[in-house]
Write an enzyme that holds these catalytic residues in place. Structure first.
Site, PDB file in Angstrom:
ATOM      1  N   GLU A   1      -0.683   5.136  -0.082  1.00 30.22           N
ATOM      2  CA  GLU A   1      -1.361   6.153  -0.062  1.00 30.22           C
ATOM      3  C   GLU A   1      -0.598   7.451  -0.045  1.00 30.22           C
ATOM      4  O   GLU A   1       0.366   7.420   0.796  1.00 30.22           O
ATOM      5  CB  GLU A   1      -2.406   6.020   0.990  1.00 30.22           C
ATOM      6  CG  GLU A   1      -3.621   5.534   0.590  1.00 30.22           C
ATOM      7  CD  GLU A   1      -4.059   4.253   1.263  1.00 30.22           C
ATOM      8  OE1 GLU A   1      -2.995   3.621   1.368  1.00 30.22           O
ATOM      9  OE2 GLU A   1      -5.138   3.958   1.261  1.00 30.22           O
TER      10      GLU A   1
ATOM     11  N   ASP B   1      -8.212  14.216 -24.155  1.00 31.60           N
ATOM     12  CA  ASP B   1      -8.154  12.520 -23.791  1.00 31.60           C
ATOM     13  C   ASP B   1      -7.781  11.873 -25.124  1.00 31.60           C
ATOM     14  O   ASP B   1      -8.179  11.554 -26.052  1.00 31.60           O
ATOM     15  CB  ASP B   1      -9.546  12.223 -23.535  1.00 31.60           C
ATOM     16  CG  ASP B   1      -9.597  10.869 -23.229  1.00 31.60           C
ATOM     17  OD1 ASP B   1      -8.728  10.067 -23.590  1.00 31.60           O
ATOM     18  OD2 ASP B   1     -10.768  10.265 -22.779  1.00 31.60           O
TER      19      ASP B   1
ATOM     20  N   ARG C   1      -2.769  -1.953 -17.980  1.00 31.03           N
ATOM     21  CA  ARG C   1      -3.853  -1.061 -17.885  1.00 31.03           C
ATOM     22  C   ARG C   1      -3.997  -0.104 -16.834  1.00 31.03           C
ATOM     23  O   ARG C   1      -4.029  -0.513 -15.704  1.00 31.03           O
ATOM     24  CB  ARG C   1      -5.010  -2.299 -17.698  1.00 31.03           C
ATOM     25  CG  ARG C   1      -6.257  -2.006 -17.838  1.00 31.03           C
ATOM     26  CD  ARG C   1      -6.992  -3.119 -18.560  1.00 31.03           C
ATOM     27  NE  ARG C   1      -8.384  -2.445 -19.231  1.00 31.03           N
ATOM     28  CZ  ARG C   1      -8.722  -3.024 -20.169  1.00 31.03           C
ATOM     29  NH1 ARG C   1      -7.967  -4.040 -20.933  1.00 31.03           N
ATOM     30  NH2 ARG C   1      -9.934  -2.784 -20.810  1.00 31.03           N
TER      31      ARG C   1
ATOM     32  N   LYS D   1      -3.428   1.240 -24.711  1.00 31.11           N
ATOM     33  CA  LYS D   1      -3.919   1.060 -26.061  1.00 31.11           C
ATOM     34  C   LYS D   1      -2.552   0.976 -27.126  1.00 31.11           C
ATOM     35  O   LYS D   1      -1.795   0.116 -27.019  1.00 31.11           O
ATOM     36  CB  LYS D   1      -4.956   2.086 -26.245  1.00 31.11           C
ATOM     37  CG  LYS D   1      -6.100   1.896 -25.271  1.00 31.11           C
ATOM     38  CD  LYS D   1      -7.238   3.074 -25.647  1.00 31.11           C
ATOM     39  CE  LYS D   1      -8.405   2.572 -24.850  1.00 31.11           C
ATOM     40  NZ  LYS D   1      -8.741   3.455 -23.716  1.00 31.11           N
TER      41      LYS D   1
ATOM     42  N   THR E   1      -5.055   6.750 -21.370  1.00 33.10           N
ATOM     43  CA  THR E   1      -4.754   5.405 -20.581  1.00 33.10           C
ATOM     44  C   THR E   1      -3.424   4.844 -21.320  1.00 33.10           C
ATOM     45  O   THR E   1      -2.848   5.378 -22.344  1.00 33.10           O
ATOM     46  CB  THR E   1      -5.954   4.528 -21.280  1.00 33.10           C
ATOM     47  OG1 THR E   1      -6.010   4.513 -22.598  1.00 33.10           O
ATOM     48  CG2 THR E   1      -7.123   4.764 -20.506  1.00 33.10           C
TER      49      THR E   1
ATOM     50  N   TYR F   1       0.946  -1.060  -0.058  1.00 32.16           N
ATOM     51  CA  TYR F   1      -0.290  -0.025   0.022  1.00 32.16           C
ATOM     52  C   TYR F   1       0.834   1.156   0.120  1.00 32.16           C
ATOM     53  O   TYR F   1       2.004   1.305   0.727  1.00 32.16           O
ATOM     54  CB  TYR F   1      -1.005   0.065   1.272  1.00 32.16           C
ATOM     55  CG  TYR F   1      -2.426  -0.277   1.184  1.00 32.16           C
ATOM     56  CD1 TYR F   1      -2.954   0.351  -0.005  1.00 32.16           C
ATOM     57  CD2 TYR F   1      -2.975  -1.407   1.611  1.00 32.16           C
ATOM     58  CE1 TYR F   1      -4.539   0.139  -0.299  1.00 32.16           C
ATOM     59  CE2 TYR F   1      -4.239  -1.825   1.383  1.00 32.16           C
ATOM     60  CZ  TYR F   1      -5.070  -1.050   0.132  1.00 32.16           C
ATOM     61  OH  TYR F   1      -6.179  -1.506   0.064  1.00 32.16           O
TER      62      TYR F   1
END
Ligand code: DSN
Length: 413
Positions: A46, A192, A227, A221, A218, A44
């Protein structure tokens, strides 16, 4: 009941033996897959490097910083946040950072090639929590949009954020014209570039970085990474709003997300290194060259393409001349070993589940090493399979597809 292990190996075979032509899909690198599935998923973290809420950050801080630095260099931006889980949460973070519920956003309509998160009305968060205006393709040549009319709308409605980005638009976007539009009302401009990011870094698609405040992409692609997603703030964005990078970071964490997926962040760092190499530039050029050949060959066979062709990695076929709907065509193609998706065409009279078109892309075929010769053959298979409801013909094509795939193996281990 098959085991998960078995199902994954069957999926691997499917990916090896079929032509992956959904333009948003691609094969990533084995190193990226290993990073995503590594021990990093146990941790983790954060917060951001140097300012975390947990201990044990010695190595993961270095990984996230490396990812940030490589992404900044790759796109030429002063700020990058590599934590967004994917494109939709990343766009949500931009709105969360800059808007209050009920504020106005403006984005490209879904059936004209936009995305659900660009303000699709009624059923999406972007269309329900904000007042959303949708713009459309209005011309059959560049600049594709009617900027005189858009200027009238923008002056009247004063959107706070204008989103420019596409999932099914085969042409170059006129970034400068959108920048002039946003400037009329001092709106934030969000690019985008999820679909074309790999082509932008390869230098075969124009970069929006000079013209917009924020760039979202993203990473899985055309970039061929894991991903995930990245939010970048440009120099222009920082001039527009000196707190923009801080606002974006705060919106991602603690605004919308908890612990970042560190394996994915390591994968983004690996992807960014590979995308900076000359081999990746050649890949991007070939993706576009392949799409153009596919467009030419399909048109020769009587197909109608939205905007009559392509400048990037994808085509949208309007199937009306072939008297078949998009869903039927996609199912026929799957029987023939060619995987595409049914897609709306501009002003589609048909519902989204059975639209009038299909969307085809070349990124994954190109990643296998396929080139012009193969595109001609594939265009022929596409044409035969879509026009026929003969299952036997589809199976024969599927066998030929398998043979072609064996000639262009892809490392999926
Ligand atoms: N689902 C993606 C695509 O196929 O284009 C967009 O999010």
């Amino acid at each position: 009941m098959p085991t998960i292990k078995k199902l994954i190996s069957q999926e691997k075979l499917r990916q090896q033996r079929t032509l992956m032509m959904i333009p948003s899909e691609n094969y990533t690198y084995p190193e990226v897959r290993r990073a995503v599935g590594s021990v990093l998923m146990h941790k983790y973290a954060e917060g951001y490097p140097g300012h975390r809420y947990y201990q044990g950050m010695r190595f993961v801080d270095q990984i996230e910083k490396l990812a940030q630095e490589r992404v900044k260099r790759l796109f030429g931006v002063p700020h990058a946040n590599v934590q967004p889980y994917s494109g939709s949460p990343a766009n949500a973070a931009v709105y969360f950072a800059l808007l209050k519920p009920g504020d106005t956003i403006m984005g490209l309509a879904l059936d004209h090639g936009g995305h659900l998160t660009h303000g699709y009305p009624r059923i999406t968060f972007s269309g329900r929590y904000f007042h959303s205006l949708q713009y459309r393709i209005a011309k059959n040549r560049p600049p594709w949009f009617d900027f005189t009319q858009l200027a009238r709308v923008v002056r009247r409605e004063k959107p706070k954020v204008i989103v420019v980005g596409t999932t099914a638009f085969p042409r170059r976007l006129p970034w400068k014209k959108f920048a002039q539009l946003a400037a009329l009302v001092n709106a934030y401009l969000l690019a985008d570039i999820s679909h074309v990011a790999g082509l932008v870094v390869a230098g075969v698609c124009p970069s929006p970085v000079r013209w917009v405040d924020i760039v979202m992409t993203t990473t899985h692609k055309t970039l061929r990474g894991p991903r995930g997603a990245i939010l970048m703030v440009t120099k222009k964005g920082l001039r527009h709003d000196s707190k923009l990078a801080w606002k974006i970071n705060r919106a991602i964490f603690p605004g919308l997300q908890g612990g970042p997926h560190l394996g994915v962040i390591a994968g983004i760092a690996i992807m960014a290194k590979k995308a900076a190499q000359s081999e990746f530039h050649r890949y991007g050029q070939q993706v576009v060259a392949n799409a153009k050949i596919l467009a030419r060959e399909l048109k020769k066979r009587g197909w109608r393409l939205v905007t009559s062709g392509t400048d990037n990695h994808l085509l949208v076929a309007d199937l009306h001349p072939l008297t078949v709907d998009g869903k039927t065509a996609a199912v026929r193609l799957e029987e023939a070993g060619i995987i595409v998706n049914a897609n709306a065409i501009p002003n589609d009279p048909q519902p989204p589940f059975r639209p009038s078109g299909i969307r085809l892309g070349t990124p994954a075929l190109t990643a296998r090493g396929m080139g012009e010769k193969e595109m001609v053959i594939i265009a022929d298979w596409l044409n035969q399979a879509v026009r026929s409801n003969d299952n036997q013909l589809h199976s024969q094509i599927a066998q030929k597809v398998k043979k072609l795939c064996r000639q262009y193996p892809i490392d999926l281990d």
